[in-house]
Motif scaffolding. Sequence first.
Motif, PDB file in Angstrom:
ATOM      1  N   THR A  73       3.596  11.942 -11.193  1.00 13.20           N
ATOM      2  CA  THR A  73       3.431  10.493 -11.060  1.00 13.20           C
ATOM      3  C   THR A  73       4.171  10.017  -9.818  1.00 13.20           C
ATOM      4  O   THR A  73       5.344  10.340  -9.642  1.00 13.20           O
ATOM      5  CB  THR A  73       3.992   9.769 -12.299  1.00 13.20           C
ATOM      6  OG1 THR A  73       3.358  10.299 -13.458  1.00 13.20           O
ATOM      7  CG2 THR A  73       3.737   8.269 -12.221  1.00 13.20           C
ATOM      8  N   CYS A  74       3.485   9.279  -8.977  1.00 12.61           N
ATOM      9  CA  CYS A  74       4.139   8.724  -7.781  1.00 12.61           C
ATOM     10  C   CYS A  74       5.107   7.631  -8.234  1.00 12.61           C
ATOM     11  O   CYS A  74       4.717   6.703  -8.931  1.00 12.61           O
ATOM     12  CB  CYS A  74       3.110   8.152  -6.813  1.00 12.61           C
ATOM     13  SG  CYS A  74       3.876   7.301  -5.415  1.00 12.61           S
ATOM     14  N   GLU A  75       6.358   7.774  -7.809  1.00 15.62           N
ATOM     15  CA  GLU A  75       7.368   6.826  -8.254  1.00 15.62           C
ATOM     16  C   GLU A  75       7.153   5.440  -7.643  1.00 15.62           C
ATOM     17  O   GLU A  75       7.586   4.431  -8.176  1.00 15.62           O
ATOM     18  CB  GLU A  75       8.756   7.353  -7.863  1.00 15.62           C
ATOM     19  CG  GLU A  75       9.856   6.841  -8.755  1.00 15.62           C
ATOM     20  CD  GLU A  75      11.199   7.466  -8.425  1.00 15.62           C
ATOM     21  OE1 GLU A  75      12.206   6.914  -8.880  1.00 15.62           O
ATOM     22  OE2 GLU A  75      11.235   8.490  -7.716  1.00 15.62           O
ATOM     23  N   PHE A  76       6.478   5.382  -6.516  1.00 14.12           N
ATOM     24  CA  PHE A  76       6.260   4.102  -5.851  1.00 14.12           C
ATOM     25  C   PHE A  76       5.118   3.301  -6.480  1.00 14.12           C
ATOM     26  O   PHE A  76       5.241   2.110  -6.683  1.00 14.12           O
ATOM     27  CB  PHE A  76       5.950   4.318  -4.365  1.00 14.12           C
ATOM     28  CG  PHE A  76       7.165   4.655  -3.547  1.00 14.12           C
ATOM     29  CD1 PHE A  76       8.064   3.667  -3.180  1.00 14.12           C
ATOM     30  CD2 PHE A  76       7.416   5.955  -3.143  1.00 14.12           C
ATOM     31  CE1 PHE A  76       9.189   3.967  -2.427  1.00 14.12           C
ATOM     32  CE2 PHE A  76       8.534   6.263  -2.383  1.00 14.12           C
ATOM     33  CZ  PHE A  76       9.417   5.260  -2.022  1.00 14.12           C
ATOM     34  N   CYS A  77       3.993   3.972  -6.740  1.00 17.58           N
ATOM     35  CA  CYS A  77       2.819   3.207  -7.169  1.00 17.58           C
ATOM     36  C   CYS A  77       2.339   3.592  -8.567  1.00 17.58           C
ATOM     37  O   CYS A  77       1.344   3.042  -9.040  1.00 17.58           O
ATOM     38  CB  CYS A  77       1.685   3.368  -6.171  1.00 17.58           C
ATOM     39  SG  CYS A  77       0.997   5.020  -6.124  1.00 17.58           S
ATOM     40  N   ASN A  78       3.021   4.529  -9.195  1.00 11.72           N
ATOM     41  CA  ASN A  78       2.679   4.966 -10.556  1.00 11.72           C
ATOM     42  C   ASN A  78       1.329   5.674 -10.649  1.00 11.72           C
ATOM     43  O   ASN A  78       0.812   5.856 -11.748  1.00 11.72           O
ATOM     44  CB  ASN A  78       2.688   3.794 -11.554  1.00 11.72           C
ATOM     45  CG  ASN A  78       4.100   3.402 -11.925  1.00 11.72           C
ATOM     46  OD1 ASN A  78       5.029   4.200 -11.729  1.00 11.72           O
ATOM     47  ND2 ASN A  78       4.279   2.220 -12.447  1.00 11.72           N
TER      48      ASN A  78
ATOM     49  N   ARG B  53       0.833  -1.187   0.000  1.00  9.93           N
ATOM     50  CA  ARG B  53       0.000   0.000   0.000  1.00  9.93           C
ATOM     51  C   ARG B  53       0.879   1.252   0.000  1.00  9.93           C
ATOM     52  O   ARG B  53       1.773   1.395   0.814  1.00  9.93           O
ATOM     53  CB  ARG B  53      -0.920   0.041   1.224  1.00  9.93           C
ATOM     54  CG  ARG B  53      -2.108   0.975   0.956  1.00  9.93           C
ATOM     55  CD  ARG B  53      -2.768   1.460   2.197  1.00  9.93           C
ATOM     56  NE  ARG B  53      -3.380   0.423   3.006  1.00  9.93           N
ATOM     57  CZ  ARG B  53      -3.938   0.686   4.184  1.00  9.93           C
ATOM     58  NH1 ARG B  53      -3.957   1.921   4.666  1.00  9.93           N
ATOM     59  NH2 ARG B  53      -4.473  -0.281   4.886  1.00  9.93           N
ATOM     60  N   CYS B  54       0.591   2.137  -0.942  1.00  7.22           N
ATOM     61  CA  CYS B  54       1.367   3.374  -1.031  1.00  7.22           C
ATOM     62  C   CYS B  54       0.718   4.416  -0.137  1.00  7.22           C
ATOM     63  O   CYS B  54      -0.492   4.418   0.073  1.00  7.22           O
ATOM     64  CB  CYS B  54       1.409   3.865  -2.465  1.00  7.22           C
ATOM     65  SG  CYS B  54       2.635   5.169  -2.691  1.00  7.22           S
ATOM     66  N   SER B  55       1.547   5.308   0.387  1.00  5.83           N
ATOM     67  CA  SER B  55       1.007   6.332   1.276  1.00  5.83           C
ATOM     68  C   SER B  55       0.871   7.685   0.576  1.00  5.83           C
ATOM     69  O   SER B  55       0.661   8.696   1.223  1.00  5.83           O
ATOM     70  CB  SER B  55       1.891   6.454   2.516  1.00  5.83           C
ATOM     71  OG  SER B  55       3.240   6.597   2.140  1.00  5.83           O
ATOM     72  N   CYS B  56       0.996   7.680  -0.756  1.00  2.93           N
ATOM     73  CA  CYS B  56       0.875   8.978  -1.439  1.00  2.93           C
ATOM     74  C   CYS B  56      -0.593   9.431  -1.425  1.00  2.93           C
ATOM     75  O   CYS B  56      -1.507   8.626  -1.273  1.00  2.93           O
ATOM     76  CB  CYS B  56       1.394   8.897  -2.868  1.00  2.93           C
ATOM     77  SG  CYS B  56       0.423   7.856  -3.968  1.00  2.93           S
ATOM     78  N   SER B  57      -0.797  10.733  -1.567  1.00  5.96           N
ATOM     79  CA  SER B  57      -2.160  11.265  -1.606  1.00  5.96           C
ATOM     80  C   SER B  57      -2.133  12.572  -2.387  1.00  5.96           C
ATOM     81  O   SER B  57      -1.083  13.198  -2.550  1.00  5.96           O
ATOM     82  CB  SER B  57      -2.676  11.537  -0.194  1.00  5.96           C
ATOM     83  OG  SER B  57      -1.934  12.598   0.382  1.00  5.96           O
TER      84      SER B  57
END
Length: 348
Positions: free
Chosen positions: A321-326, A289-293
């Motif tokens: 673009t979030c590098e972790f979850c795209n 689970r990514c923590s981006c928002s």
Amino acid sequence: MVPECDHDLMTIEIPTRTPSPISADDTILPFEVSALDVRGRVVRLGPAVDDILTRHNYPLPVAKLLGEAIALAALFGSSLKFDGRFIMQTQGDGPVRMLVVDYVTGGRIRACARFDRRRVEAAIAAGQASGGELMGHGHLAMTIDQGADMNRYQGLVALDGGGLEQAAHEYFLRSEQIPTRVRLAVAEELRSGDGGAQHRWRAGGIMLQFLPKSPDRMRAADLDPGDAPEGTQSHSLPEDEAWLEGRALVETVEDVELIDPELSSEQLVYRLFHERGVRVFGSQNVEARCSCSRENVEAMLKSFSQDDRDHMVENGKIEVTCEFCNRVYDFKPGEVEANDSGQIDQPG
Ligand SMILES: [Zn+2]
């Protein structure tokens, strides 16, 4: 970074019952072999590692290496007694410049790699795409982040062409003075499904650490029983022998045993240690689970100057673009106004 003591957890004596044949993916099983003064963990990853690696679609050896890093970070991160974020990061001069795995207390994990595609392709063509060869020389950093007002703890170990297993051994020996053995495995599983065969990533790992409870034990055990009646046996092995035995057992673990969905974690530790007696503790879960928002990304954009933001506009929008979850976040140019507070926030 002291591994937690598991004694307060409910324990289950394996020798008194059959090890559970139920294999649970995305779990970490702590165990202990008292007779050898060793403790360890087994991690089995199915959907969690598949989700991360499939999302990225990296070249195969890069995906495999990142999968190993995810398994290793899950083993490390889950053994730490802290609340916050554990970040494992490599930096090296090889084709894979960086790997980052971010583990949040409770088992949420995300990961990404930065690499030079041409150099990776050349390494594959030359048959030099092992984990160690891909990372090259550099370092592996372990960071614990417990929030803004807490000190960050960081430990470093050199990468010198060896793989992640070797780096982990060095790290624990140098930073923690804990003899440690780690085995990691990652593979793609083929499953028949709707629309043909489907590839799924699986990963697994086992970590074993030598943690003698009594510092006197080695001296006592090393001594001859002396005046004790004939036939008296010392009740424990000398530490070094105990460790050599535990280490040798872990080194026999084959990749297939770590990723086989038909072999449960309990069955694996029982297979390895049943002669010495092994007990297992309550297992922990891992999830991708990514923590981006959107809020975090917006805060990051606000921290840039208006001029920088203007340069980020393409086709009438700012795209991040979030590098972790795209995941892609779109903003209209006027939507992000300067941040009055001047506070700088990092995404995620
Ligand atoms: Zn994300």
